[in-house]
Design an enzyme around this catalytic site. Structure first.
Site, PDB file in Angstrom:
ATOM      1  N   LYS A 188     -14.289  -6.847  -8.205  1.00 37.97           N
ATOM      2  CA  LYS A 188     -14.689  -7.113  -6.822  1.00 37.97           C
ATOM      3  C   LYS A 188     -16.211  -7.188  -6.751  1.00 37.97           C
ATOM      4  CE  LYS A 188     -10.638  -4.798  -4.875  1.00 37.97           C
ATOM      5  NZ  LYS A 188     -10.134  -3.698  -4.018  1.00 37.97           N
ATOM      6  N   ASP A 233      -0.439  -0.634  -4.649  1.00 37.65           N
ATOM      7  CA  ASP A 233      -1.809  -0.121  -4.684  1.00 37.65           C
ATOM      8  C   ASP A 233      -1.799   1.256  -4.036  1.00 37.65           C
ATOM      9  OD1 ASP A 233      -4.481   0.375  -4.737  1.00 37.65           O
ATOM     10  OD2 ASP A 233      -5.083  -1.350  -3.532  1.00 37.65           O
ATOM     11  N   LYS A 279       0.842  -1.191   0.000  1.00 33.13           N
ATOM     12  CA  LYS A 279       0.000   0.000   0.000  1.00 33.13           C
ATOM     13  C   LYS A 279       0.879   1.243   0.000  1.00 33.13           C
ATOM     14  CE  LYS A 279      -4.197  -1.816   0.229  1.00 33.13           C
ATOM     15  NZ  LYS A 279      -5.229  -1.570  -0.791  1.00 33.13           N
ATOM     16  N   ASP A 307      -9.093  -0.160 -10.345  1.00 31.64           N
ATOM     17  CA  ASP A 307      -9.870  -0.793  -9.280  1.00 31.64           C
ATOM     18  C   ASP A 307     -11.084   0.066  -8.984  1.00 31.64           C
ATOM     19  OD1 ASP A 307     -10.958  -1.990  -7.051  1.00 31.64           O
ATOM     20  OD2 ASP A 307      -9.194  -1.796  -5.792  1.00 31.64           O
TER      21      ASP A 307
END
Length: 358
Positions: free
Chosen positions: A268, A191, A163, A244
């Site tokens: 997702k 990410d 992250k 995303d």
């Protein structure tokens, strides 16, 4: 003919063994709405709608209201074996509310699999019950990240999701510290959770490329709505860029494809509204030669089991992003998936294999 007769909800808060920290938030619990759908033969399927304010904007209270109201009305009395029609009814019952719709969609799939006596991945077409996953390294300073990276690789994880996005000026140094800690053979992906401006993203990613740090991909470097910025970054770096938060449903993916805004997409269920749409997103991405991954929000073993079943059935071009339930201090369920190092092991049992609450 068996019909859907009951839809119920229950709030859950599951403690994590380690705080989960990103550019968007910090949490020490997984907060979610557990959904149960029951047919007239007494078969019950499970789904869940996680609360992630900073990503979906959907609350526990909102998910409960949506499930108990329009979604329950849409499915009650429908044929428990007519999965496609009932899932279409769920998708069309309300605007938005992707998490709530995803929970009911998954629960309906769970009912269908249990009625047929097969596991959910088998219902979806899989021949395997094992799916490899990465593991997330929560945002932190370089020394802490390096130590955590060494721990995770010792536990068997071969792909680390780091992250970043909290501080563009020092992000490259954090990545370098992790690479030094784990050596050249461990996969590292990043990410940013929308944490960079487009110029910051190009500057950081270019620095990583110049250092030869072997970053596999960078996920959501810029704000979700900034498709022009996402495309600008993708065109200016060699490292693959993954969308995303920019992609919820089909229209979003079509827009990303049209603008050539990303090289890959992370699908997702709580964003797209369930397994039905999730499979279509994967098919569409592959048809346009985009890379694919299946991921999750911070979900429990119910939502994660559904996502892993989709990954097992459809496959992905990169290792899946399915560590969310691994963060739980312990499973709140009897039955369901388990982790074997870096592998999600789905149960050889009907549906999701969830037998009840622990």
């Amino acid at each position: 003919m068996s019909r859907i007769v009951e839809v119920t909800t229950e709030r859950m808060s599951v403690p994590l063994h380690t705080p989960f920290v990103t550019a968007l938030r910090r949490t020490e619990t997984t907060d979610t709405v557990l959904v149960r759908v029951t047919d007239s033969d007494g078969v019950t399927g499970w789904g869940e709608a996680p609360q992630v304010w900073q990503v979906t904007g959907e609350s526990l209270a909102g998910a409960e209201a949506c499930v108990a109201g329009p979604l329950a009305a849409a499915v009650t009395g429908t044929d428990a074996d007519d999965l496609a029609a009932t899932c279409r009814a769920v998708a069309g019952a309300v605007a938005g509310n992707h998490g709530a719709k995803g929970a009911v969609d998954v629960a309906l799939h769970d009912v269908a699999a249990r009625r047929r006596g097969v596991s959910l991945p088998v219902l979806l077409g899989s021949t395997t019950l094992r799916v490899a996953t990465d593991v997330t390294l929560a945002a932190g300073d370089a020394d802490a990240l390096a130590e955590t990276a060494r721990t995770r690789t010792a536990e068997g994880f071969g792909v680390l999701k780091l992250k970043v996005g909290t501080d563009a000026a020092t992000d490259a140094a954090r990545v370098a510290a992790v690479r030094d800690a784990v050596g050249p053979d461990v996969g590292i992906r990043l990410d940013a959770n929308q944490g960079w401006t487009p110029r910051e993203a190009v500057r950081v990613i270019s620095a990583l490329e110049d250092k030869g740090l072997g970053v596999e991909l960078v996920e959501q470097p810029v704000a979700a709505a900034d498709l022009d910025g996402l495309a600008w970054v993708t065109a200016r770096v060699d490292t693959p860029v993954m969308a995303d938060e920019s992609v919820y449903g089909l229209r979003d993916l079509v827009a990303v494809i049209h603008r050539r805004a990303a090289d890959l997409v992370n699908v997702k269920l709580a964003k797209c509204g369930g397994l039905s749409t999730g499979r279509t997103l994967l098919d569409l991405a592959r048809a346009h030669e985009m890379g694919t991954a299946v991921g999750s929000m911070m979900e429990t073993h119910v939502g994660l089991g559904a996502a892993a079943s989709l990954a097992a059935a459809c496959g992905t071009s990169v290792v899946a992003d399915l560590d969310a339930a691994w963060w739980a201090r312990e499973s709140p369920y009897l039955g369901g998936l388990r982790y074997d190092g870096a592998t999600v092991v789905l149960p050889d049992a009907p549906g999701l294999g969830i037998e009840g609450l622990a």
